[in-house]
Scaffold this active site. Sequence first.
Site, mmCIF file in Angstrom:
data_model
loop_
_atom_site.group_PDB
_atom_site.id
_atom_site.type_symbol
_atom_site.label_atom_id
_atom_site.label_comp_id
_atom_site.label_asym_id
_atom_site.label_seq_id
_atom_site.Cartn_x
_atom_site.Cartn_y
_atom_site.Cartn_z
ATOM 1 N N ARG A 1 -37.975 -85.141 41.303
ATOM 2 C CA ARG A 1 -39.094 -85.455 40.637
ATOM 3 C C ARG A 1 -40.356 -84.736 41.121
ATOM 4 O O ARG A 1 -40.521 -85.398 42.391
ATOM 5 C CB ARG A 1 -39.288 -86.687 40.065
ATOM 6 C CG ARG A 1 -38.055 -87.398 39.316
ATOM 7 C CD ARG A 1 -37.408 -86.737 38.098
ATOM 8 N NE ARG A 1 -38.460 -86.911 37.238
ATOM 9 C CZ ARG A 1 -38.219 -86.360 36.008
ATOM 10 N NH1 ARG A 1 -37.176 -85.858 35.588
ATOM 11 N NH2 ARG A 1 -39.247 -86.423 34.929
ATOM 12 N N HIS B 1 -36.332 -79.316 52.296
ATOM 13 C CA HIS B 1 -36.188 -78.101 51.184
ATOM 14 C C HIS B 1 -35.064 -77.099 51.942
ATOM 15 O O HIS B 1 -35.401 -76.515 52.910
ATOM 16 C CB HIS B 1 -37.588 -77.577 51.123
ATOM 17 C CG HIS B 1 -37.661 -76.656 49.914
ATOM 18 N ND1 HIS B 1 -37.713 -76.803 48.626
ATOM 19 C CD2 HIS B 1 -37.771 -75.266 50.164
ATOM 20 C CE1 HIS B 1 -37.693 -75.499 48.043
ATOM 21 N NE2 HIS B 1 -37.535 -74.541 49.080
ATOM 22 N N GLU C 1 -29.218 -78.551 57.340
ATOM 23 C CA GLU C 1 -29.918 -79.814 56.765
ATOM 24 C C GLU C 1 -29.522 -81.023 57.657
ATOM 25 O O GLU C 1 -30.554 -81.815 57.928
ATOM 26 C CB GLU C 1 -29.698 -79.760 55.136
ATOM 27 C CG GLU C 1 -30.390 -78.611 54.609
ATOM 28 C CD GLU C 1 -30.402 -79.124 53.061
ATOM 29 O OE1 GLU C 1 -30.945 -79.985 52.630
ATOM 30 O OE2 GLU C 1 -30.013 -77.934 52.287
HETATM 31 C C1 GAR Z 1 -30.390 -80.463 49.329
HETATM 32 O O1 GAR Z 1 -30.191 -79.196 49.645
HETATM 33 C C2 GAR Z 1 -32.068 -80.498 49.589
HETATM 34 O O2 GAR Z 1 -32.543 -79.694 50.608
HETATM 35 C C3 GAR Z 1 -32.414 -80.048 48.109
HETATM 36 O O3 GAR Z 1 -31.478 -80.567 47.009
HETATM 37 C C4 GAR Z 1 -30.259 -80.608 48.158
HETATM 38 C C5 GAR Z 1 -29.902 -82.385 47.795
HETATM 39 O O4 GAR Z 1 -28.515 -82.576 48.320
HETATM 40 N N1 GAR Z 1 -33.558 -80.596 47.722
HETATM 41 C C6 GAR Z 1 -34.381 -79.679 47.078
HETATM 42 O O5 GAR Z 1 -34.185 -78.805 46.162
HETATM 43 C C7 GAR Z 1 -35.686 -80.355 46.941
HETATM 44 N N2 GAR Z 1 -36.564 -79.477 45.923
HETATM 45 P P1 GAR Z 1 -28.083 -83.944 48.700
HETATM 46 O O6 GAR Z 1 -28.324 -84.858 47.601
HETATM 47 O O7 GAR Z 1 -26.687 -83.726 48.968
HETATM 48 O O8 GAR Z 1 -28.918 -84.252 50.068
#
Ligand code: GAR
Length: 211
Positions: free
Chosen positions: A92, A110, A175
Amino acid sequence: RRRVAVLISGRGSNMAALLAAAEDPAYPAEIALVLSNRAEAPGLAHAAARGVPTAVVESRAFKGDRAGFEAAMQAEIARHGAEIIALAGFMRVLTEGFVARWDGRMINIHPSLLPAFPGLDTHARALAAGVRLHGCTVHLVTAGVDEGPILAQAAVPVLPGDTEASLAARVLAEEHRLYPAALAWLAAGRVRLEGGRAVVDGAAGASGALL
Ligand code: GAR
């Protein structure tokens, strides 16, 4: 240890990486709350199973009332005494008011090397653009989406034959390494702003911008 609220919307693998890091008593942050805007987010069960307090503020219940949604989130965050917010796949967009309240104390991860590919579908867009390097970024959250001062980045190669899934998996592994490191810097009070850019005291290399 600084108390951190982790905000999620789904799977929660980055949240799990933060929880695992915080299990070390020497880690400068503890996870005081995992808060989801969706009750069905799989990450909630993972957190609960590890004894971490969880809460749900359904964004659906606040359709058209972002201020109300954020006030409800703020109440949960305050109730758990959190001093830092880590967005971990929280999908969000936050209002300027909420962002201002948490100025300098809210970070996001990100899945791209910002400022390349802000927004959604970053891996597909990286493949379509033909970039040879891709990766992830941890940044302080400011009013502009995916625009805040960069704390840390990790790069991965884009390999011949990569699919969106294979590239996403390579980035995600980074990440999980990068986010705990960057949160530790913020929690330990090692992040300063200089001319709108983040400087990490005592980090190796160019202000620890590349791990
Ligand atoms: C992750 O790759 C994060 O970097 C990305 O969503 C994924 C969540 O995975 N975030 C975005 O795109 C933010 N705009 P997770 O729920 O397994 O951490």
